[in-house]
Write a protein that holds these residues in place. Structure first.
Motif, PDB file in Angstrom:
ATOM      1  N   ALA A 169       0.860  -1.184   0.000  1.00 57.93           N
ATOM      2  CA  ALA A 169       0.000   0.000   0.000  1.00 57.93           C
ATOM      3  C   ALA A 169       0.894   1.231   0.000  1.00 57.93           C
ATOM      4  N   LEU A 170       0.867   1.986  -1.081  1.00 57.39           N
ATOM      5  CA  LEU A 170       1.682   3.192  -1.218  1.00 57.39           C
ATOM      6  C   LEU A 170       0.806   4.387  -0.871  1.00 57.39           C
ATOM      7  N   THR A 171       0.887   4.815   0.379  1.00 56.40           N
ATOM      8  CA  THR A 171       0.041   5.884   0.888  1.00 56.40           C
ATOM      9  C   THR A 171       0.863   7.134   1.139  1.00 56.40           C
ATOM     10  N   GLY A 463      14.658   1.129   4.131  1.00 58.38           N
ATOM     11  CA  GLY A 463      14.279   0.135   3.127  1.00 58.38           C
ATOM     12  C   GLY A 463      13.409   0.811   2.097  1.00 58.38           C
ATOM     13  N   CYS A 464      13.154   0.150   0.986  1.00 59.82           N
ATOM     14  CA  CYS A 464      12.402   0.818  -0.080  1.00 59.82           C
ATOM     15  C   CYS A 464      11.720  -0.205  -0.972  1.00 59.82           C
ATOM     16  N   ARG A 465      10.413  -0.302  -0.838  1.00 61.49           N
ATOM     17  CA  ARG A 465       9.672  -1.124  -1.783  1.00 61.49           C
ATOM     18  C   ARG A 465       8.871  -0.208  -2.711  1.00 61.49           C
ATOM     19  N   PRO A 466       8.844  -0.544  -4.003  1.00 62.93           N
ATOM     20  CA  PRO A 466       9.097  -1.841  -4.636  1.00 62.93           C
ATOM     21  C   PRO A 466      10.524  -2.062  -5.132  1.00 62.93           C
ATOM     22  N   ALA A 467      11.442  -1.127  -4.889  1.00 63.43           N
ATOM     23  CA  ALA A 467      12.822  -1.322  -5.346  1.00 63.43           C
ATOM     24  C   ALA A 467      13.664  -1.824  -4.180  1.00 63.43           C
ATOM     25  N   PRO A 468      14.405  -2.905  -4.333  1.00 61.39           N
ATOM     26  CA  PRO A 468      15.244  -3.392  -3.234  1.00 61.39           C
ATOM     27  C   PRO A 468      16.334  -2.398  -2.886  1.00 61.39           C
ATOM     28  N   SER A 469      16.626  -2.264  -1.581  1.00 59.57           N
ATOM     29  CA  SER A 469      17.612  -1.314  -1.102  1.00 59.57           C
ATOM     30  C   SER A 469      18.742  -2.050  -0.390  1.00 59.57           C
ATOM     31  N   GLU A 524      13.935  -8.653   3.954  1.00 54.30           N
ATOM     32  CA  GLU A 524      13.665  -9.738   4.900  1.00 54.30           C
ATOM     33  C   GLU A 524      12.884  -9.233   6.107  1.00 54.30           C
ATOM     34  N   LEU A 525      13.138  -7.991   6.507  1.00 48.26           N
ATOM     35  CA  LEU A 525      12.443  -7.401   7.646  1.00 48.26           C
ATOM     36  C   LEU A 525      11.095  -6.791   7.268  1.00 48.26           C
ATOM     37  N   GLY A 526      10.801  -6.721   5.983  1.00 43.65           N
ATOM     38  CA  GLY A 526       9.539  -6.133   5.551  1.00 43.65           C
ATOM     39  C   GLY A 526       9.529  -4.618   5.575  1.00 43.65           C
ATOM     40  N   ILE A 527      10.716  -3.989   5.590  1.00 40.91           N
ATOM     41  CA  ILE A 527      10.807  -2.527   5.626  1.00 40.91           C
ATOM     42  C   ILE A 527      10.702  -1.961   4.206  1.00 40.91           C
ATOM     43  N   GLY A 528      10.021  -0.824   4.075  1.00 41.00           N
ATOM     44  CA  GLY A 528      10.034  -0.170   2.777  1.00 41.00           C
ATOM     45  C   GLY A 528       8.735   0.446   2.333  1.00 41.00           C
ATOM     46  N   VAL A 529       7.637   0.216   3.063  1.00 40.90           N
ATOM     47  CA  VAL A 529       6.357   0.812   2.675  1.00 40.90           C
ATOM     48  C   VAL A 529       6.206   2.208   3.271  1.00 40.90           C
ATOM     49  N   GLU A 530       6.513   2.355   4.559  1.00 42.09           N
ATOM     50  CA  GLU A 530       6.386   3.662   5.203  1.00 42.09           C
ATOM     51  C   GLU A 530       7.382   4.669   4.636  1.00 42.09           C
ATOM     52  N   GLU A 531       8.401   4.193   3.937  1.00 44.30           N
ATOM     53  CA  GLU A 531       9.413   5.076   3.370  1.00 44.30           C
ATOM     54  C   GLU A 531       8.996   5.684   2.031  1.00 44.30           C
ATOM     55  N   PHE A 532       7.780   5.390   1.573  1.00 48.44           N
ATOM     56  CA  PHE A 532       7.241   6.062   0.392  1.00 48.44           C
ATOM     57  C   PHE A 532       6.768   7.450   0.834  1.00 48.44           C
TER      58      PHE A 532
END
Length: 541
Positions: A169-171, A463-469, A524-532
Motif C-alpha cells: 500500500a503506497l500511501t 528500506g524501499c519497496r518496490p525497489a530493493p535497497s 527480509e524485515l519487511g521494511i520499505g512501505v512507510e518510506e514512500f
C-alpha cells in the motif's frame, strides 16, 4: 577525486597530499604521535574515531583543506595535533570555479563476457527487478483503507503465488487541499504516476475517496496503441527558473490496472472487500510473470546516503562510485541525487558534464535551492545533522565532498527534476531531490530506479519497496553492532582487510544478485512501505 589515498596509516588517514587535516582511524589521545605525511605530529587533544586532527598550525580565519578542497575556515588559532570540528571550524561558502564540462573520463570495460541478471522484461521494454502488486492512493483519505486491503495479503497468504513479491500500500499525506496546477500538485502527480508505471509493479489498484483534487483517472493513463494524449505539466518557479513541461510516463500495457473510489463503492468496509477481491483476481496473472536473463545495462541504480560519518567519503561512497562507473561503462543508468548535499562540491560534477547545458541545469538547481531554503528561513549550510557531526562531519562542504564520491568519475550525461522519468541506458545522471532520505529515494524510484544502494555511517535502517535497497556500512564498528540491518561492510577498507576495488566488486556482484531476486536485509524485515514519501511542496488551501 581520482587521487584519493585510502592506504592505512598508523591511527590516521591522509586523503590528499597537502591537506591540513587527517582522519582518525582510532580514538587519539594527547601525546599520541602521528606522521601521515612523514612529518611527526604530537596529538594535543582527544580526537574521536572518524574525526579530524590538524597536521600543522592553522591561524584564525585560515581555510582548511580535506580531499584537496576547502571544507571551512578556522574560528580561532588551531595548533598542530588538535581536534578540528564544530568548536573551531565553520562553513564559509567561498569561491568555486564552475567549469561547464570539458573533463572526460574514459571508462574501461573488463575483458570477458558481459554480466547479466534475471529480471522481468516489461511491455515497454524496461526491466523490473521485482514483481509487486501495488495499491496506489490518490489522496490521504484513502490511505487507511489501502492499508487494510494490503494487510489481507501477508507473505503467508501469497505462498500459492511464489512469483509475486508482495502487495504494498503506497500511501501519502496529500492529494487534496493543494492547488493541482501548483508545483506541489505537479510533483505529487508525477511521483504517483512514476510509481504506477514502475517496471517493478505488475498490477495496481488505484484507490481514491472520490472528491479529491487528484483523481484516480489521472494515475492510470495507458501507453501504446489507443493511449490518450500526452499530459504535460508546466512547472512554476520558486526563486531561480526550473526546467518545465515534464512528460509524464505512461503505465506499461502489460500492467493490470483497476480503479475504485470509497464513496462510489459504499464506504470503507465495502471498499476493503472490493479491493481484496480485485487483488485476488490479479494474483494468478501476476504470478505468471517469469524472470529472464537480461543484460546488465538494463539496471537503473539509485545512489543515496543517510546517517553519514567521517568515513562515508573514504569507504562506502567511493566503493559505490566504483560500482557506478562499472555500470555506466556497461551502458546502465546510475543516478546521484540529494541536491542540498552536493552543494559545495557541485563544481566537481559540472566539470564532468557532457555539455555546458547539462552543467548549467545543475547550477540552476543549486540556485533554486538557495532561494527555497531562504524562503523557509534557513540556508544550505543548515547541515550536517547532529548525527553527522557526532560522526565527524563538520560543514556541508565536507559532507558534500564525501557524498559526490558515490558518483564515481563518469561523465554527467543528464540532470533531471524530481521524479522525472529517467531515460534507459542514460549513463551517470543527477536528479534534483531533498537530502531527506525517504523523499530523495521516493523521487529516484518514481524516476525508474530498479535497485537502490544506500550507504550509512551512523546506522540507517532504510528500506524501499518496490525497489530493493542494499545498505552499505561505512565502518566496521557500526556494522558489527547493526549487522542484522546491513548488507555490506565497507569499513574493511579503513581496517586494511580489503581494498576499495575488492569492496566495489563485492557490491557490484551483490547488485546483480539482488536484481535477480536475492533479498536484502530490509526486504527480509519487511521494511520499505512507510518510506514512500513524496516531496510535499506548494500551496495547501
Amino acid at each position: 577525486m581520482t587521487d584519493q589515498r585510502t592506504d592505512a596509516l598508523p591511527g590516521v588517514l591522509l586523503l590528499r597530499t597537502g591537506d591540513d587535516v587527517a582522519v582518525a582511524t582510532r580514538a587519539l589521545e594527547p601525546g599520541d604521535e602521528i606522521a601521515p605525511d612523514g612529518t611527526p605530529v604530537v596529538v594535543t587533544t582527544s580526537v574521536p574515531r572518524s574525526h579530524k586532527v590538524a597536521l600543522r598550525d592553522l591561524p584564525a580565519g585560515a581555510p582548511v583543506h580535506k580531499y584537496g578542497q576547502v571544507i571551512g575556515v578556522t574560528t580561532e588559532p588551531v595548533p598542530a595535533g588538535a581536534h578540528v570540528h564544530s568548536h573551531n571550524l565553520v562553513f564559509e561558502e567561498g569561491e568555486r570555479t564552475h567549469e561547464l564540462g570539458g573533463t572526460h573520463t574514459e571508462l574501461e570495460i573488463p575483458a570477458g563476457p558481459r554480466p547479466t541478471f534475471r529480471g522481468y522484461r516489461r511491455a515497454d521494454g524496461r526491466v523490473g527487478t521485482r514483481n509487486y502488486i501495488a495499491i496506489l492512493t490518490s489522496v490521504n483519505c484513502s490511505a487507511s483503507t489501502a492499508k487494510m486491503i494490503a494487510a489481507q495479503f501477508p507473505d503467508s497468504a501469497l505462498e500459492a503465488f511464489p512469483n509475486v513479491d508482495g502487495v504494498v500500500a503506497l500511501t501519502h499525506q496529500s492529494g487534496c487541499g493543494l492547488v493541482p496546477e501548483s508545483e506541489g500538485g505537479a510533483l505529487l502527480l508525477r511521483t504517483l504516476r512514476g510509481y504506477a508505471a514502475h517496471p517493478n509493479i505488475s498490477a495496481i489498484l488505484v484507490l481514491g475517496l472520490g472528491c479529491e483534487m487528484i483523481l484516480t483517472s489521472q494515475l492510470s493513463t495507458r501507453s501504446g496503441a489507443g493511449a490518450g494524449p500526452e499530459i504535460l505539466l508546466g512547472m512554476p518557479t520558486i526563486g531561480a527558473p526550473r526546467p518545465g513541461n515534464e512528460l509524464l510516463a505512461d503505465i506499461p500495457a502489460d500492467t493490470l490496472v483497476e480503479t475504485m473510489t470509497i464513496q462510489e463503492t459504499g464506504g470503507v468496509r465495502a471498499s476493503v472487500r472490493a479491493g481484496v477481491e480485485a487483488i485476488r483476481r490479479m494474483l494468478p496473472e501476476v504470478d505468471k510473470r517469469r524472470r529472464e536473463d537480461v543484460d546488465v545495462s538494463e539496471l537503473v541504480l539509485a545512489l543515496n546516503c543517510g546517517g553519514s560519518d567521517g568515513y562515508s567519503g573514504i569507504t562506502a561512497n567511493p566503493a559505490l562510485g566504483w560500482v557506478s562507473d562499472r555500470l555506466v561503462a556497461y551502458g546502465a543508468t546510475s543516478a546521484l541525487a540529494e541536491t542540498p548535499e552536493v552543494f559545495g562540491a557541485e563544481h566537481l560534477l559540472t566539470r564532468r558534464a557532457r555539455t555546458p547545458e547539462v552543467a548549467q541545469k545543475l547550477l540552476d538547481q543549486i540556485e533554486w535551492w538557495k532561494g527555497y531554503a531562504a524562503a523557509g528561513g534557513g540556508s544550505l549550510d543548515n547541515n550536517p545533522s547532529p548525527g553527522n557531526k557526532a560522526g565527524g562531519l563538520t560543514t556541508i562542504l565536507e559532507k558534500s565532498l564525501g557524498a559526490v564520491a558515490k558518483g564515481g568519475q563518469a561523465d554527467l550525461s543528464e540532470v533531471y527534476d524530481y521524479a522525472e522519468p529517467m531515460a534507459p541506458h542514460a549513463g551517470f545522471v543527477f536528479m534534483d531531490t531533498p537530502g531527506y532520505d525517504p523523499v530523495s529515494v521516493t523521487g529516484l524510484v518514481a524516476g525508474g530506479a530498479n535497485v537502490v544502494v544506500f550507504t550509512t555511517g551512523r546506522g540507517s535502517v532504510f528500506g524501499c519497496r518496490p525497489a530493493p535497497s542494499i545498505k552499505v556500512a561505512t565502518n566496521t564498528e557500526m556494522y558489527e553492532r547493526m549487522s542484522e540491518d546491513m548488507d555490506v561492510n565497507a569499513g574493511r577498507i579503513v581496517d586494511g582487510t580489503a581494498t576499495l576495488e575488492e569492496v566495489g566488486q563485492e557490491l557490484f556482484d551483490l547488485v546483480l544478485a539482488v536484481a535477480s531476486g536475492e533479498q536484502t536485509v530490509s526486504e527480509e524485515l519487511g521494511i520499505g512501505v512507510e518510506e514512500f514519501v513524496p516531496w510535499h511542496m506548494g500551496t495547501v488551501t
